[in-house]
Design a protein around this motif. Structure first.
Motif, PDB file in Angstrom:
ATOM      1  N   ARG A  52       0.825  -1.217   0.000  1.00 63.96           N
ATOM      2  CA  ARG A  52       0.000   0.000   0.000  1.00 63.96           C
ATOM      3  C   ARG A  52       0.854   1.261   0.000  1.00 63.96           C
ATOM      4  NH1 ARG A  52      -4.660  -0.469   4.425  1.00 63.96           N
ATOM      5  NH2 ARG A  52      -4.539   1.780   4.156  1.00 63.96           N
ATOM      6  N   LEU A  55       0.899   3.487   3.012  1.00 61.63           N
ATOM      7  CA  LEU A  55       1.651   3.029   4.184  1.00 61.63           C
ATOM      8  C   LEU A  55       3.156   2.948   3.904  1.00 61.63           C
ATOM      9  CD1 LEU A  55      -0.765   0.221   5.455  1.00 61.63           C
ATOM     10  CD2 LEU A  55      -0.548   2.579   6.281  1.00 61.63           C
ATOM     11  N   ASN A  83      -0.370  -9.591  -0.096  1.00 55.85           N
ATOM     12  CA  ASN A  83      -1.759 -10.048  -0.268  1.00 55.85           C
ATOM     13  C   ASN A  83      -2.026 -10.248  -1.765  1.00 55.85           C
ATOM     14  OD1 ASN A  83      -2.195  -7.463  -1.323  1.00 55.85           O
ATOM     15  ND2 ASN A  83      -2.744  -6.668   0.696  1.00 55.85           N
ATOM     16  N   THR A 109       1.616 -10.580  16.293  1.00 52.85           N
ATOM     17  CA  THR A 109       1.690  -9.114  16.400  1.00 52.85           C
ATOM     18  C   THR A 109       2.344  -8.525  15.160  1.00 52.85           C
ATOM     19  OG1 THR A 109       2.062  -9.483  18.759  1.00 52.85           O
ATOM     20  CG2 THR A 109       2.361  -7.232  17.945  1.00 52.85           C
ATOM     21  N   GLN A 112       0.096  -8.905  12.058  1.00 47.07           N
ATOM     22  CA  GLN A 112      -0.975  -7.909  12.062  1.00 47.07           C
ATOM     23  C   GLN A 112      -0.428  -6.565  11.565  1.00 47.07           C
ATOM     24  OE1 GLN A 112      -4.106  -9.027  13.002  1.00 47.07           O
ATOM     25  NE2 GLN A 112      -4.691  -7.108  12.024  1.00 47.07           N
ATOM     26  N   LYS A 113       0.723  -6.168  12.090  1.00 49.49           N
ATOM     27  CA  LYS A 113       1.285  -4.862  11.725  1.00 49.49           C
ATOM     28  C   LYS A 113       1.786  -4.841  10.282  1.00 49.49           C
ATOM     29  CE  LYS A 113       2.771  -3.536  16.382  1.00 49.49           C
ATOM     30  NZ  LYS A 113       2.167  -2.206  16.624  1.00 49.49           N
ATOM     31  N   ASN A 114       2.400  -5.928   9.862  1.00 45.72           N
ATOM     32  CA  ASN A 114       3.044  -5.943   8.540  1.00 45.72           C
ATOM     33  C   ASN A 114       2.048  -6.244   7.427  1.00 45.72           C
ATOM     34  OD1 ASN A 114       5.700  -5.737   7.210  1.00 45.72           O
ATOM     35  ND2 ASN A 114       5.329  -7.853   6.575  1.00 45.72           N
ATOM     36  N   SER A 115       1.083  -7.138   7.712  1.00 48.52           N
ATOM     37  CA  SER A 115       0.190  -7.609   6.644  1.00 48.52           C
ATOM     38  C   SER A 115      -1.279  -7.456   6.995  1.00 48.52           C
ATOM     39  CB  SER A 115       0.469  -9.086   6.335  1.00 48.52           C
ATOM     40  OG  SER A 115       1.839  -9.317   6.135  1.00 48.52           O
ATOM     41  N   ASN A 116      -1.567  -6.920   8.169  1.00 51.55           N
ATOM     42  CA  ASN A 116      -2.948  -6.702   8.594  1.00 51.55           C
ATOM     43  C   ASN A 116      -3.777  -7.991   8.494  1.00 51.55           C
ATOM     44  OD1 ASN A 116      -5.075  -5.168   9.562  1.00 51.55           O
ATOM     45  ND2 ASN A 116      -5.791  -4.612   7.499  1.00 51.55           N
ATOM     46  N   THR A 117      -3.181  -9.085   8.920  1.00 52.78           N
ATOM     47  CA  THR A 117      -3.899 -10.368   8.888  1.00 52.78           C
ATOM     48  C   THR A 117      -3.392 -11.247  10.030  1.00 52.78           C
ATOM     49  OG1 THR A 117      -4.547 -12.214   7.446  1.00 52.78           O
ATOM     50  CG2 THR A 117      -2.280 -11.456   7.254  1.00 52.78           C
ATOM     51  N   SER A 118      -3.893 -12.479  10.071  1.00 53.79           N
ATOM     52  CA  SER A 118      -3.468 -13.432  11.106  1.00 53.79           C
ATOM     53  C   SER A 118      -3.107 -14.742  10.422  1.00 53.79           C
ATOM     54  CB  SER A 118      -4.606 -13.676  12.100  1.00 53.79           C
ATOM     55  OG  SER A 118      -5.673 -14.334  11.429  1.00 53.79           O
ATOM     56  N   PHE A 253       7.887  -2.076   9.280  1.00 54.34           N
ATOM     57  CA  PHE A 253       6.982  -2.479  10.349  1.00 54.34           C
ATOM     58  C   PHE A 253       7.664  -3.435  11.337  1.00 54.34           C
ATOM     59  CE2 PHE A 253       4.511  -1.452   6.592  1.00 54.34           C
ATOM     60  CZ  PHE A 253       3.808  -0.357   7.084  1.00 54.34           C
TER      61      PHE A 253
END
Lengths: 309, 309
Positions: A52, A55, A83, A109, A112-118, A253
């Protein structure tokens, strides 16, 4: 000890380096650097990342850079994506030889910060990823396990057990969905928590339970053990490494993370061990010197610094 | 693999660092740095060198620095000297715990430039050195073999054979003169030509022919293999290392030579291998941060840089 006879090197400096620097360089400056790197003929160059732009504004020119670089047909030019949108954008340029990667991480953690996923969401999406790769005539090539040896956010090491548990879940999902398992696993020490013991244990544990064709190492040198970890990998027969010309890099990140092991230092080490690479070391040093001038600060690569005297 | 359970560390930053920098710092600045290093409690600190002030003006205040530093009785405070005049000057301060060292080098070119002498002249002078040590109630403790793996002036590597031939001459002379052989040999990779193979071969060849109580490693990181070479030494059971806080260093008479391996990175590596040292790593990082401010440029130590964030 079973050193490999030859190693495959993925040169990451254009992606790792430019994403980590506060300055935003022009697409042409990046292209000039990548064209110099091409003259050093690494096996692969990760030229940019499709992420992105709001970001990571440093990578907003990803498509332009990918298109403008002079392609050497012996080199695989690839990109980072986290993604499916990023993968498709990269593929749309029509000029890259991306392999199909899915990026997991032991640290939720960081993920989540790097890829906004789990990890669980990623695992659920494996069939959709594989379909996405297929739509672009690719197969699922590999998995990256980021923060494989530890994470600054969670401030702890991860053991081979933590790694194996995650891989089991990934492989189970693939099996249930009737999907061929990936051939490569990249152990990515995103924030440089690796040590000889962790590297060796991770490799041995993987080999004991799974059948990856390729285990590769991606090592950041946050604590001064990066080259030692690479050496331990070589001792264990690892024959694929990520590295970054000049030691450029760090993740935007990943707090307090240093750059990757310098490609020139890795190639020099291999030369002393009579391990072959495809790289022209003098040409690689010229690329490092170009980057050093561009950035205006000494880089981490030792061999290139020595050659600059 | 037989890692040692504990290693002895000689901290060289005050001598290696200040001699290599173009700026001349005040005696008080050096004393402040050494006092911070003392708080990290290394086994030994080489605080300065007693050499010709007209050639190395950075070290003209050697006696003043040696006298002014706060002594911690658990630390051995020593100095570098290259000839008997230097040794006697150092001893005259009455505050250092010098051991009796004679500095040879495989490269005659380097030895000429660094010490204005030759191996044959040094070998002839062994009885006179031993007498000089005795006059100061010391014995002949050790030999340093500089440029042990290669030399920038002669632009070549040296093999274990080159090393063994020189040691034979030294030991023959000692035997002929009825002098007890030294207990320590320091393999000094003055210009960072070492590699895993050269380090391992050197150690194995020495052990096959001689009975040194201590083999120690002094490693400069000119080509990015410094920490790998230290790791290979640890694999071979080496339990005494020179290192320099922040990776400071370089020899004024060794062209293009980089600093030593950073003490903090070596200590961190040892911690991951469960090898003990006497060092307080946080206190060592504080000393590195002080040196960084003093010098006004980022140092080579990775672990201290990470801890500075």
């Amino acid at each position: 000890m079973t050193f490999p006879t030859k190693i495959y090197i993925r040169e990451l400096a254009p992606r790792e380096g430019f994403q980590a620097l506060p300055t935003i360089f022009s697409a042409q400056q990046k292209v000039d650097f990548i064209d110099l790197l091409s003259k050093a003929t690494p096996d692969e160059i990760e030229v940019t990342s499709f992420v992105r732009a709001d970001l990571v504004p440093q990578m907003a020119d990803a498509a332009e850079v990918a298109i403008k670089i002079k392609k050497n047909p012996t080199i695989c030019y690839s990109s980072l994506y986290l993604n499916q949108r990023g993968f498709l954008e990269s593929e749309k340029t029509g000029v890259l030889q991306n392999r199909g990667w899915i990026h997991f991480a032991i640290s939720e953690t960081f993920l989540q910060k790097n890829s906004n996923t789990s990890n669980s969401a990623l695992i659920e999406s494996i069939p959709s990823w594989v379909e996405c790769f297929r739509d672009c005539s690719k197969n699922w090539h590999g998995i990256v396990i980021s923060t494989v040896f530890g994470c600054n956010y969670e401030n702890r090491h991860y053991s081979a057990d933590d790694l194996i548990k995650l891989i089991r879940k990934i492989m189970n999902k693939a099996r249930q969905a009737g999907i061929d398992p990936p051939s490569e696993i990249s152990l990515a020490d995103t924030m440089g928590w690796g040590s000889p013991t962790l590297v060796r244990d991770g490799i041995l544990a993987l080999r004991a339970e799974f059948n990856f064709k390729i285990i590769s190492l991606h090592l950041h040198d946050t604590r001064g053990s990066g080259m030692v970890n690479a050496y331990v990998g070589l001792e264990e027969g690892i024959d694929r490494f990520d590295a970054s010309c000049g030691g450029l890099g760090g993740c935007p990140f990943a707090k307090n993370a240093a750059g990757n092991i310098p490609t020139e230092d890795l190639v020099y080490l291999c030369q002393t061990l009579k391990i072959k690479t495809s790289i022209d070391l003098d040409a690689l040093c010229r690329a490092a010197h170009f980057a050093e001038k561009l950035i205006g600060a000494p880089l981490n690569g030792k061999y290139s610094r020595y050659k600059n005297h």
